[in-house]
Design a protein around this motif. Structure first.
Motif, PDB file in Angstrom:
ATOM      1  N   THR A   1       0.733  -1.272   0.182  1.00 44.28           N
ATOM      2  CA  THR A   1       0.022  -0.051  -0.042  1.00 44.28           C
ATOM      3  C   THR A   1       0.825   1.313   0.198  1.00 44.28           C
ATOM      4  N   ASN A   2       1.956   1.311   0.852  1.00 46.91           N
ATOM      5  CA  ASN A   2       2.993   2.283   0.750  1.00 46.91           C
ATOM      6  C   ASN A   2       3.137   2.776  -0.645  1.00 46.91           C
ATOM      7  N   ILE A   3       3.737   1.659  -1.532  1.00 44.05           N
ATOM      8  CA  ILE A   3       4.119   1.672  -2.883  1.00 44.05           C
ATOM      9  C   ILE A   3       3.223   2.488  -3.734  1.00 44.05           C
ATOM     10  N   LEU A   4       1.886   1.847  -3.636  1.00 46.46           N
ATOM     11  CA  LEU A   4       0.875   2.492  -4.290  1.00 46.46           C
ATOM     12  C   LEU A   4       0.643   4.131  -4.010  1.00 46.46           C
ATOM     13  N   ASP A   5       0.713   4.068  -2.578  1.00 48.90           N
ATOM     14  CA  ASP A   5       0.454   5.399  -2.170  1.00 48.90           C
ATOM     15  C   ASP A   5       1.611   6.752  -2.786  1.00 48.90           C
ATOM     16  N   LEU A  16      -0.482  18.027 -11.197  1.00 47.39           N
ATOM     17  CA  LEU A  16      -0.624  19.499 -10.881  1.00 47.39           C
ATOM     18  C   LEU A  16       0.575  20.597 -11.731  1.00 47.39           C
ATOM     19  N   LYS A  17       1.811  19.907 -11.634  1.00 47.20           N
ATOM     20  CA  LYS A  17       3.016  20.740 -12.138  1.00 47.20           C
ATOM     21  C   LYS A  17       2.582  20.799 -13.662  1.00 47.20           C
ATOM     22  N   LYS A  18       2.270  19.821 -14.217  1.00 45.66           N
ATOM     23  CA  LYS A  18       1.894  20.003 -15.788  1.00 45.66           C
ATOM     24  C   LYS A  18       0.548  21.061 -16.105  1.00 45.66           C
ATOM     25  N   SER A  19      -0.462  20.820 -15.461  1.00 52.35           N
ATOM     26  CA  SER A  19      -1.513  21.460 -15.469  1.00 52.35           C
ATOM     27  C   SER A  19      -1.305  23.146 -15.079  1.00 52.35           C
ATOM     28  N   LEU A  20      -0.816  23.095 -13.875  1.00 49.85           N
ATOM     29  CA  LEU A  20      -0.718  24.769 -13.357  1.00 49.85           C
ATOM     30  C   LEU A  20       0.768  25.306 -13.545  1.00 49.85           C
ATOM     31  N   GLY A  21       1.757  24.414 -13.705  1.00 47.73           N
ATOM     32  CA  GLY A  21       2.980  25.149 -13.665  1.00 47.73           C
ATOM     33  C   GLY A  21       3.545  25.512 -12.442  1.00 47.73           C
ATOM     34  N   LEU A  22       3.076  25.043 -11.284  1.00 45.51           N
ATOM     35  CA  LEU A  22       3.506  25.391 -10.013  1.00 45.51           C
ATOM     36  C   LEU A  22       4.118  24.252  -9.069  1.00 45.51           C
ATOM     37  N   PRO A  23       5.222  24.677  -8.305  1.00 53.49           N
ATOM     38  CA  PRO A  23       5.412  23.716  -7.152  1.00 53.49           C
ATOM     39  C   PRO A  23       4.288  23.031  -6.586  1.00 53.49           C
ATOM     40  N   SER A  24       4.259  21.613  -6.418  1.00 56.16           N
ATOM     41  CA  SER A  24       3.111  21.249  -5.701  1.00 56.16           C
ATOM     42  C   SER A  24       3.342  20.051  -4.862  1.00 56.16           C
ATOM     43  N   ALA A  25       2.856  19.571  -3.842  1.00 52.77           N
ATOM     44  CA  ALA A  25       2.857  18.604  -2.948  1.00 52.77           C
ATOM     45  C   ALA A  25       1.423  17.737  -2.883  1.00 52.77           C
ATOM     46  N   ALA A  26       1.664  16.637  -2.503  1.00 54.54           N
ATOM     47  CA  ALA A  26       0.485  15.662  -2.312  1.00 54.54           C
ATOM     48  C   ALA A  26       0.781  14.664  -1.400  1.00 54.54           C
ATOM     49  N   SER A  27      -0.252  13.907  -0.587  1.00 60.01           N
ATOM     50  CA  SER A  27      -0.282  13.272   0.451  1.00 60.01           C
ATOM     51  C   SER A  27      -1.396  12.200   0.291  1.00 60.01           C
ATOM     52  N   PHE A  28      -1.231  10.981   0.362  1.00 59.24           N
ATOM     53  CA  PHE A  28      -1.900   9.746   0.106  1.00 59.24           C
ATOM     54  C   PHE A  28      -1.747   8.778   1.371  1.00 59.24           C
ATOM     55  N   LYS A  29      -2.793   8.291   1.581  1.00 59.72           N
ATOM     56  CA  LYS A  29      -3.041   7.418   2.671  1.00 59.72           C
ATOM     57  C   LYS A  29      -3.892   6.436   2.445  1.00 59.72           C
ATOM     58  N   HIS A  30      -3.228   5.165   2.574  1.00 58.54           N
ATOM     59  CA  HIS A  30      -4.209   4.066   2.056  1.00 58.54           C
ATOM     60  C   HIS A  30      -4.971   3.983   0.807  1.00 58.54           C
ATOM     61  N   LEU A  89       2.186   9.324   3.027  1.00 57.66           N
ATOM     62  CA  LEU A  89       3.257   9.648   2.103  1.00 57.66           C
ATOM     63  C   LEU A  89       2.970  10.709   1.537  1.00 57.66           C
ATOM     64  N   LEU A  90       4.214  11.815   1.635  1.00 60.37           N
ATOM     65  CA  LEU A  90       4.199  13.002   1.181  1.00 60.37           C
ATOM     66  C   LEU A  90       5.150  13.189  -0.034  1.00 60.37           C
ATOM     67  N   ALA A  91       4.583  13.353  -1.172  1.00 67.10           N
ATOM     68  CA  ALA A  91       5.431  13.648  -2.231  1.00 67.10           C
ATOM     69  C   ALA A  91       5.464  14.962  -2.780  1.00 67.10           C
ATOM     70  N   ILE A  92       6.773  15.457  -3.290  1.00 69.85           N
ATOM     71  CA  ILE A  92       6.850  16.919  -3.581  1.00 69.85           C
ATOM     72  C   ILE A  92       7.583  16.912  -4.770  1.00 69.85           C
ATOM     73  N   LEU A  93       7.042  17.945  -5.423  1.00 68.56           N
ATOM     74  CA  LEU A  93       7.622  18.038  -6.930  1.00 68.56           C
ATOM     75  C   LEU A  93       7.716  19.637  -7.249  1.00 68.56           C
ATOM     76  N   SER A  94       8.915  20.111  -7.440  1.00 71.73           N
ATOM     77  CA  SER A  94       9.045  21.499  -7.990  1.00 71.73           C
ATOM     78  C   SER A  94      10.114  21.614  -8.836  1.00 71.73           C
ATOM     79  N   ILE A  95      10.466  22.839  -9.226  1.00 73.59           N
ATOM     80  CA  ILE A  95      11.769  22.889 -10.106  1.00 73.59           C
ATOM     81  C   ILE A  95      12.989  22.716  -9.444  1.00 73.59           C
ATOM     82  N   LEU A  96      12.733  22.567  -8.100  1.00 72.29           N
ATOM     83  CA  LEU A  96      14.147  22.418  -7.219  1.00 72.29           C
ATOM     84  C   LEU A  96      14.530  20.938  -7.322  1.00 72.29           C
TER      85      LEU A  96
END
Length: 129
Positions: A37-41, A52-66, A117-124
């Motif tokens: 489940t962690n891998i799927l998250d 989100l990055k593709k649609s908005l062009g902004l740094p983004s973060a997401a969290s999934f649980k179960h 799980l927290l995933a973060i994506l930006s230009i950094l």
């Protein structure tokens, strides 16, 4: 063949499982022993921040649980007026500062021993946890 041993399958009562591929795996475990489940998250979170990055062009973060979205956010600088109204005018609120804080301060549900799980994506160039 590359493989990662998983703590268990979909549910804790199941035995150990593994993620494997004849090619290089698309993930690298930095700490701990994830479950299926962690891998799927992780994969779902990564997909969401990429969209989100593709649609908005902004740094983004997401969290999934179960395998369910627990939260998503995009970074957009606050105006000086809005920063004052939130009493954060003296804080650095850049994407780098926010990402560093997210990586240093784990988010945990007070009713569960499982950390979302927290995933973060930006230009950094930052690691994704």
């Amino acid at each position: 063949m590359a493989e990662i041993m998983l703590r268990y399958g979909i549910n804790p009562h199941q035995g150990t499982a593994k993620l494997y591929s004849e090619k290089k795996l698309p993930v690298k475990i930095l700490n701990g022993e994830p479950s299926y489940t962690n891998i799927l998250d992780a994969l779902n979170s990564f997909q969401l921040v990429m969209e989100l990055k593709k649609s908005l062009g902004l740094p983004s973060a997401a969290s999934f649980k179960h395998v369910s979205p627990a939260g998503a956010a995009v970074y957009n600088p606050l105006s000086p007026e809005l920063a004052r109204s939130y009493f954060v005018e003296d804080l650095e609120l850049s994407p780098l500062q926010l990402h560093t804080h997210a990586l240093e301060e784990p988010i945990a549900c007070p009713r569960s021993a499982i950390v979302p799980l927290l995933a973060i994506l930006s230009i950094l160039a930052l690691p994704i946890c």
